[in-house]
Design a protein around this motif. Structure first.
Motif, short mmCIF file in Angstrom:
data_model
loop_
_atom_site.label_atom_id
_atom_site.label_comp_id
_atom_site.label_asym_id
_atom_site.label_seq_id
_atom_site.Cartn_x
_atom_site.Cartn_y
_atom_site.Cartn_z
N VAL A 36 -6.09 6.09 2.32
CA VAL A 36 -4.79 5.49 2.60
C VAL A 36 -3.71 6.25 1.83
CG1 VAL A 36 -3.46 3.36 2.50
CG2 VAL A 36 -5.92 3.24 2.84
N SER A 37 -2.62 6.58 2.51
CA SER A 37 -1.55 7.33 1.85
C SER A 37 -0.75 6.40 0.92
CB SER A 37 -0.62 7.96 2.88
OG SER A 37 0.23 6.97 3.44
N LEU A 38 -0.16 6.99 -0.11
CA LEU A 38 0.68 6.23 -1.02
C LEU A 38 1.91 5.67 -0.30
CD1 LEU A 38 0.58 8.28 -4.34
CD2 LEU A 38 -0.50 6.09 -3.84
N VAL A 39 2.39 6.38 0.69
CA VAL A 39 3.54 5.91 1.47
C VAL A 39 3.18 4.60 2.16
CG1 VAL A 39 5.05 6.42 3.43
CG2 VAL A 39 4.48 8.22 1.79
N THR A 40 2.00 4.57 2.78
CA THR A 40 1.54 3.35 3.46
C THR A 40 1.35 2.22 2.47
OG1 THR A 40 0.45 4.65 5.18
CG2 THR A 40 -0.29 2.38 4.92
N LEU A 41 0.70 2.50 1.35
CA LEU A 41 0.49 1.47 0.34
C LEU A 41 1.82 0.94 -0.19
CD1 LEU A 41 -2.46 3.01 -1.69
CD2 LEU A 41 -2.56 1.04 -0.14
N GLY A 45 2.88 -2.83 0.43
CA GLY A 45 2.71 -3.57 -0.81
C GLY A 45 4.02 -3.95 -1.48
N ALA A 46 5.10 -3.95 -0.74
CA ALA A 46 6.41 -4.27 -1.33
C ALA A 46 6.44 -5.69 -1.89
CB ALA A 46 7.51 -4.08 -0.29
N GLU A 47 5.99 -6.66 -1.14
CA GLU A 47 6.08 -8.05 -1.57
C GLU A 47 5.02 -8.44 -2.59
OE1 GLU A 47 7.06 -11.08 1.30
OE2 GLU A 47 7.51 -9.50 2.75
N SER A 48 3.93 -7.69 -2.66
CA SER A 48 2.86 -8.04 -3.59
C SER A 48 3.03 -7.40 -4.96
CB SER A 48 1.50 -7.63 -3.02
OG SER A 48 1.41 -6.22 -2.98
N GLY A 49 4.00 -6.50 -5.08
CA GLY A 49 4.22 -5.80 -6.34
C GLY A 49 3.52 -4.45 -6.41
N LEU A 50 2.76 -4.10 -5.38
CA LEU A 50 2.05 -2.82 -5.38
C LEU A 50 3.02 -1.65 -5.34
CD1 LEU A 50 -0.57 -1.23 -5.37
CD2 LEU A 50 -0.65 -1.50 -2.88
N ALA A 51 4.10 -1.78 -4.58
CA ALA A 51 5.08 -0.69 -4.51
C ALA A 51 5.67 -0.41 -5.88
CB ALA A 51 6.18 -1.05 -3.50
N ALA A 52 6.00 -1.46 -6.60
CA ALA A 52 6.56 -1.28 -7.95
C ALA A 52 5.53 -0.64 -8.88
CB ALA A 52 7.00 -2.63 -8.51
N LEU A 53 4.27 -1.02 -8.76
CA LEU A 53 3.22 -0.44 -9.57
C LEU A 53 3.06 1.05 -9.28
CD1 LEU A 53 0.84 -0.79 -11.58
CD2 LEU A 53 -0.58 -1.27 -9.59
N ILE A 54 3.08 1.42 -8.01
CA ILE A 54 2.96 2.83 -7.63
C ILE A 54 4.13 3.63 -8.20
CG2 ILE A 54 3.07 4.43 -5.67
CD1 ILE A 54 1.51 2.28 -4.07
#
Length: 64
Positions: A36-41, A45-54
């Motif tokens: 899975v690409s980081l762009v997709t994640l 994952g914006a609402e779960s906090g994954l985007a912020a973690l990345i």
């Protein structure tokens, strides 16, 4: 919509159960994440906090 999942084992919204239904048995988390690409994640994952973690992980790795 990972933000709608919770950690109650075996229940309908158990993240591990949902993951198994979506992708089957994964031998290793790294194996799955490598597909899975980081762009997709980041997008999903914006609402779960994954985007912020990345983003935070990227900022930390640039320091080294």
């Amino acid at each position: 919509e990972a933000h709608r999942l919770h950690a109650k084992r075996g229940e309908r919204r158990d993240p591990k159960r949902v993951l198994r239904e979506l992708v089957g048995e994964v031998v290793d988390d790294a194996e799955f994440l490598g597909r899975v690409s980081l762009v997709t994640l980041r997008e999903r994952g914006a609402e779960s906090g994954l985007a912020a973690l990345i983003d935070e992980a990227g900022a930390v790795t640039r320091l080294f």
